[in-house]
Design a protein around this motif. Structure first.
Motif, PDB file in Angstrom:
ATOM      1  N   UNK A   1     -18.978 -70.743 -21.957  1.00 34.91           N
ATOM      2  CA  UNK A   1     -17.875 -69.814 -21.708  1.00 34.91           C
ATOM      3  C   UNK A   1     -18.199 -68.458 -22.317  1.00 34.91           C
ATOM      4  N   UNK A   2     -18.904 -68.478 -23.447  1.00 39.38           N
ATOM      5  CA  UNK A   2     -19.262 -67.229 -24.129  1.00 39.38           C
ATOM      6  C   UNK A   2     -20.118 -66.321 -23.261  1.00 39.38           C
ATOM      7  N   UNK A   3     -20.856 -66.901 -22.326  1.00 45.78           N
ATOM      8  CA  UNK A   3     -21.681 -66.073 -21.442  1.00 45.78           C
ATOM      9  C   UNK A   3     -20.816 -65.255 -20.498  1.00 45.78           C
ATOM     10  N   UNK A   4     -19.641 -65.783 -20.131  1.00 50.53           N
ATOM     11  CA  UNK A   4     -18.733 -65.077 -19.224  1.00 50.53           C
ATOM     12  C   UNK A   4     -17.736 -64.197 -19.972  1.00 50.53           C
TER      13      UNK A   4
ATOM     14  N   UNK B   1      -8.713 -65.626 -28.121  1.00 51.47           N
ATOM     15  CA  UNK B   1     -10.026 -65.935 -28.672  1.00 51.47           C
ATOM     16  C   UNK B   1     -10.376 -67.388 -28.366  1.00 51.47           C
ATOM     17  N   UNK B   2     -11.514 -67.614 -27.743  1.00 51.26           N
ATOM     18  CA  UNK B   2     -11.997 -68.964 -27.471  1.00 51.26           C
ATOM     19  C   UNK B   2     -12.988 -69.362 -28.561  1.00 51.26           C
ATOM     20  N   UNK B   3     -12.727 -70.488 -29.217  1.00 54.80           N
ATOM     21  CA  UNK B   3     -13.659 -71.053 -30.192  1.00 54.80           C
ATOM     22  C   UNK B   3     -14.375 -72.185 -29.469  1.00 54.80           C
ATOM     23  N   UNK B   4     -15.588 -71.909 -29.014  1.00 50.79           N
ATOM     24  CA  UNK B   4     -16.332 -72.816 -28.144  1.00 50.79           C
ATOM     25  C   UNK B   4     -17.296 -73.658 -28.983  1.00 50.79           C
ATOM     26  N   UNK B   5     -16.877 -74.877 -29.269  1.00 49.38           N
ATOM     27  CA  UNK B   5     -17.674 -75.792 -30.093  1.00 49.38           C
ATOM     28  C   UNK B   5     -18.661 -76.516 -29.178  1.00 49.38           C
ATOM     29  N   UNK B   6     -19.908 -76.072 -29.187  1.00 54.61           N
ATOM     30  CA  UNK B   6     -20.900 -76.578 -28.240  1.00 54.61           C
ATOM     31  C   UNK B   6     -22.045 -77.288 -28.956  1.00 54.61           C
TER      32      UNK B   6
ATOM     33  N   UNK C   1     -15.058 -64.714 -27.308  1.00 54.91           N
ATOM     34  CA  UNK C   1     -15.510 -66.063 -27.638  1.00 54.91           C
ATOM     35  C   UNK C   1     -16.339 -66.065 -28.916  1.00 54.91           C
ATOM     36  N   UNK C   2     -16.030 -67.014 -29.795  1.00 51.69           N
ATOM     37  CA  UNK C   2     -16.939 -67.354 -30.889  1.00 51.69           C
ATOM     38  C   UNK C   2     -17.604 -68.672 -30.493  1.00 51.69           C
ATOM     39  N   UNK C   3     -18.911 -68.596 -30.300  1.00 50.30           N
ATOM     40  CA  UNK C   3     -19.680 -69.757 -29.860  1.00 50.30           C
ATOM     41  C   UNK C   3     -20.241 -70.460 -31.093  1.00 50.30           C
TER      42      UNK C   3
ATOM     43  N   UNK D   1      -8.851 -66.003 -20.986  1.00 48.60           N
ATOM     44  CA  UNK D   1      -9.041 -65.455 -22.336  1.00 48.60           C
ATOM     45  C   UNK D   1      -9.023 -63.928 -22.314  1.00 48.60           C
ATOM     46  N   UNK D   2      -9.699 -63.346 -21.346  1.00 48.40           N
ATOM     47  CA  UNK D   2      -9.741 -61.885 -21.266  1.00 48.40           C
ATOM     48  C   UNK D   2      -8.386 -61.318 -20.879  1.00 48.40           C
ATOM     49  N   UNK D   3      -7.679 -61.970 -19.965  1.00 50.60           N
ATOM     50  CA  UNK D   3      -6.384 -61.461 -19.497  1.00 50.60           C
ATOM     51  C   UNK D   3      -5.320 -61.518 -20.585  1.00 50.60           C
ATOM     52  N   UNK D   4      -5.392 -62.526 -21.460  1.00 50.84           N
ATOM     53  CA  UNK D   4      -4.348 -62.718 -22.475  1.00 50.84           C
ATOM     54  C   UNK D   4      -4.839 -62.381 -23.889  1.00 50.84           C
TER      55      UNK D   4
END
Length: 462
Positions: free
Chosen positions: A285-288, A267-272, A293-295, A261-264
């Motif tokens: 993933x949002x912690x890293x 945006x990660x939409x992390x449905x947790x 990331x939208x958690x 995600x960071x390299x490209x």
């Protein structure tokens, strides 16, 4: 041979075909037992792709309009068999009728006395007026702080300034798509995914592409490959107790996905939303990758589904856009609901209720293992659902239809597949929609019996 008439219809081509099938059944033009054209012939006659035809039939089977039979074809169901109890029209938990193992909702009842207590406290304190009025485009600070506390409960440290209150997890995902993506953008999803996301993307003009999965979840190398060639804007995934497969992504895979995600600039939409149910989950993933990331989390799967309160943790650059999306969709998360949620979080009740859900889920998972004596089940000891891979002689749509005839509602794997080619011959069983333990047990025993019946015999009985 009957063919659907699509002239004058609007919307996606596959849904036009489904609507034509439903209309023909209602009008009597298609009678029970009518055999429909094979997928490829339908595609050729209508001038659409084979994938479109397959997707249309899969959706019609999901709606219990049709049934597919191995070696014979696709047929119209009888009037008393289609659309009874398996439509999305109602989520009510019935004490009689079909046993519903298709709804992935938490067990009810745990939260009721606690919410009654909080409402009584609010009524006794007075000063309800601010909670019954329109709010500004910013959450009250204590609601944001409560949201941050709930995120911490899920393993994510987030400043209240990053927290946005939503009307549940689904609204959080929709608000993120509205606020962060534009028409024409490319959204990636797991090959098997939470299906409302596809409908959201379609309405917003967002394109969808899938990322391959294996037994351990989304494959990071496949994600890297798509990112190199397709320039996606976002990735949506459910890393904990994934629906439908029950997989929880490992810490190693989460770290690699964060790096991609960071390299490209993805945006990660992390449905947790299932995170509170699994105490041994890896860090989000949002912690890293907090800036990419939208958690998304909520209280719906672990505390009270009807409270409709969730939280987003987002990069500061996206917070204004997310608040604007909420303003466009619902104006504001109801302050009274948010206040009840905040108090449940602050006094520890929400965490205890999540623990009660975990204990109940563990008990029901043990019941599954006792009744469905098979190695073809993917499950987590604290999850609310299981993923059952069917024997080679069963097709998922046929098995689902036979379950329905026996009074049990299930979800087939095809309903979670973005692409028909990725649809597995498997079904998802939800263990928590049925409050009554005896009804759940009867439903599981029915499925256990059907698993012992060769599908050719089942077809003879149809």
């Amino acid at each position: 041979m009957w063919l659907p008439k699509l002239s004058g219809r609007t919307g996606p081509r596959y849904l036009q075909i489904v609507e034509a099938i439903a209309g023909a059944i209602d009008s009597g033009a298609l009678t029970p037992g009518t055999r429909l054209p094979p997928h490829r012939e339908l595609a050729y006659r209508l001038g659409v792709s084979a994938n479109t035809a397959s997707r249309a039939y899969a959706e019609a089977v999901r709606r219990a309009l049709l049934v597919g039979e191995v070696g014979r074809g696709t047929f119209v169901l009888a009037p008393d068999e289609h659309r009874h109890g398996d439509t999305p029209a109602s989520l009510r938990r019935q004490a009689s009728g079909p046993i519903d193992l298709s709804r992935n909702l938490p067990l009810p009842g745990f939260a009721e006395p606690h919410i009654q207590r909080v409402l009584g406290e609010l009524a006794g304190e007075g000063g309800l007026a601010p909670l019954l009025d329109y709010q500004t485009d910013r959450d009250p600070i204590r609601h944001a702080e409560a949201g941050a506390a709930w995120l911490t409960h899920n393993g994510l440290e987030a400043a209240p300034a990053r927290v946005v209150t939503t009307m549940g997890g689904q609204h959080g995902v929709l608000s993120t798509l509205m606020g962060a993506l534009r028409p024409g953008d490319l959204l990636l999803t797991e090959a098997l995914t939470y299906t409302p996301v596809c409908a959201m993307a379609e309405r917003l003009g967002v394109r969808i592409e899938t990322v391959a999965m294996d037994a351990d979840g989304l494959i990071p190398e496949a994600l890297e490959e798509v990112c190199r060639h397709a320039r996606p804007a976002a990735l949506y995934l459910t890393p904990t107790l994934q629906a439908p497969t029950t997989v929880t992504l490992s810490e190693a895979r989460r770290q690699v996905i964060a790096g991609i995600a960071e390299a490209h600039d993805l945006l990660v939409i992390e449905d947790d939303v299932f995170a509170p149910l699994k105490t041994d989950r890896p860090l989000p993933i949002a912690a890293a990758a907090p800036e990419h990331t939208v958690y998304v989390t909520s209280l719906s799967k672990s505390v009270a589904p009807g409270l409709r309160v969730g939280f987003l943790s987002a990069p500061p650059r996206l917070v204004p856009a997310l608040r604007h999306a909420i303003n466009l969709s619902v104006w504001m998360t109801p302050p009274l609901n948010a206040e009840v949620a905040a108090r449940l979080i602050e006094d520890g009740t929400a965490g205890r209720l999540a623990g009660e859900q975990r204990a109940a889920a563990a008990h029901r998972q043990r019941l599954v293992r006792a009744i469905l004596d098979t190695n073809d089940i993917a499950a987590d000891p604290h999850g609310l659902h299981v993923w059952l891979r069917l024997p080679d002689d069963w097709r998922a749509d046929t098995f689902k239809a036979q379950c329905q005839r026996e009074g049990v509602l299930v979800s087939e794997g095809r309903s979670f597949a973005v692409k028909a080619k990725d649809a597995p011959e498997a079904i998802r069983l939800c263990l928590s929609h049925e409050p009554d333990h005896a009804r759940l047990e009867r439903g599981l025993e029915t499925i256990a019996h059907l698993l012992q019946v060769p599908s050719i015999q089942a077809m003879v009985e149809l």
